[in-house]
Design an enzyme around this catalytic site. Structure first.
Site, PDB file in Angstrom:
ATOM      1  N   SER A 162     -22.585  39.076  51.598  1.00 64.80           N
ATOM      2  CA  SER A 162     -21.731  38.177  52.836  1.00 64.80           C
ATOM      3  C   SER A 162     -20.906  37.103  52.289  1.00 64.80           C
ATOM      4  CB  SER A 162     -22.638  37.817  53.988  1.00 64.80           C
ATOM      5  OG  SER A 162     -21.963  37.601  55.022  1.00 64.80           O
ATOM      6  N   ASP A 257     -19.682  47.334  60.914  1.00 66.28           N
ATOM      7  CA  ASP A 257     -19.549  45.756  60.385  1.00 66.28           C
ATOM      8  C   ASP A 257     -18.226  45.503  60.535  1.00 66.28           C
ATOM      9  OD1 ASP A 257     -19.589  43.482  59.030  1.00 66.28           O
ATOM     10  OD2 ASP A 257     -20.367  44.055  57.283  1.00 66.28           O
ATOM     11  N   HIS A 287     -24.085  44.735  59.482  1.00 64.97           N
ATOM     12  CA  HIS A 287     -24.062  43.494  58.522  1.00 64.97           C
ATOM     13  C   HIS A 287     -25.554  42.739  58.416  1.00 64.97           C
ATOM     14  CE1 HIS A 287     -21.670  40.576  56.377  1.00 64.97           C
ATOM     15  NE2 HIS A 287     -22.445  39.638  56.730  1.00 64.97           N
TER      16      HIS A 287
END
Length: 317
Positions: A162, A257, A287
């Site tokens: 991320s 996501d 995610h």
């Protein structure tokens, strides 16, 4: 329920929703200490269990006027050990080397490499480019002095998930273009943030779904790079950079996501730039699915696939 959602992922999401319901709501408001503490309370327990490297301890490095805590996991054997510098995710605003401890241990044992996790400064207190500069300073210390820790400075991969994947990619660009480049063996990029745009179709499809919402991404960018011009900087939004000359990349992508289209666009840019690239889409995952190690098979498969790739890149056992 979305029929595409992996059943194990759905069960994990339900478990986390139940745990979150026992805590006060996590609000995107300043000051940010309380939201961080609640996030740690929710996520740190997920780091329990998993493999035990030969050494797991915290060490401190003097970096840019402060002492940065680094989580150090070392495999068995005398070394020197190849290195994965792993940068945790959390929108640049939360999570830590504690929330990501199991993931780092899994990589260390499965790939037979050292894993170093710096607890870089978080936003909104620290804004772009402080976190990136701190991570670069840690990497440059490993390259210059890492032998003192039993590390092999000639075999380094940088990874992250991320916002951590964003930092890893920005770091690789900064190293490539810096006055004293540090050669990297590869980039391990898990469902990364690569652009400051919010208009790709997956942002609309998953705007309010599965934890990472459009609202959260807008907040993260607003506090990490409060000056709009900084959000266009190629090391902040690396999809906008000249990507030629980056090391080989492994990208793991979550299907459900807000960032999935962004990840596919980044993969296309890397391929067009001639960067050696392997990608894997994990169907039915959301995610942050790597926090579900031991709960969701896709998370375990992601680590196993990445470990095999790390072994090939680093020449580790």
């Amino acid at each position: 329920m979305d029929p595409r959602l992996d059943p194990e992922m759905a069960a994990f999401n339900a478990m986390m929703e139940q745990r979150a319901a026992a805590l006060p709501p996590i609000c995107l408001e300043l000051p940010f200490d309380r939201p961080r503490a609640l996030t740690e309370a929710l996520n740190v327990p997920l780091s329990a269990g998993g493999p035990a490297p030969a050494v797991s301890e915290d060490r401190w490095l003097p970096v840019r006027g402060r002492r940065i805590q680094c989580r150090v996991h070392l495999p068995a054997g005398p070394g020197p050990h190849p290195v994965l510098l792993y940068l945790h995710g959390g929108g640049w605003v939360w999570n830590s080397i504690d929330t990501h401890d199991r993931l780092m241990r899994e990589y260390a044992v499965a790939a037979g490499c050292a894993v170093i996790g710096p607890d870089y400064a978080l936003s909104p207190e620290a804004v772009f480019p402080q976190a990136l500069e701190e991570c670069e300073a840690v990497l440059r210390w490993i390259a210059a002095e890492g032998a003192a820790w039993g590390l092999d400075p000639g075999r380094i991969v940088v990874g992250g998930d991320s916002a951590g994947a964003n930092l890893a990619t920005g770091l690789a660009l900064s190293l490539r273009d810096g006055g004293a480049p540090v050669p990297l063996r590869g980039l391990l990029l898990n469902y990364g943030v690569y652009d400051c745009r919010f208009d790709r179709p997956s942002y609309r499809e998953f705007a309010t779904s599965y934890g990472l919402t459009e609202e959260r991404m807008r907040f993260y960018w607003s506090v990490y790079a409060p000056r709009p011009s900084d959000r266009l900087n190629p090391v902040a939004a690396p999809i906008r950079a000249d990507l030629r000359g980056l090391p080989p990349c492994l990208m793991h992508i979550a299907e459900l996501d807000v960032l999935v289209d962004e990840n596919h666009a980044m993969a296309a840019r890397l391929q067009a730039s001639g960067v050696p690239l392997e990608t894997a889409l994990f169907p039915g995952t959301v995610h942050g699915f790597l926090r579900a190690l031991g709960h969701v098979g896709a998370a375990d498969r992601s680590v196993a696939t990445a470990a095999a790739w790390l072994c090939a890149r680093l020449g580790s056992a």
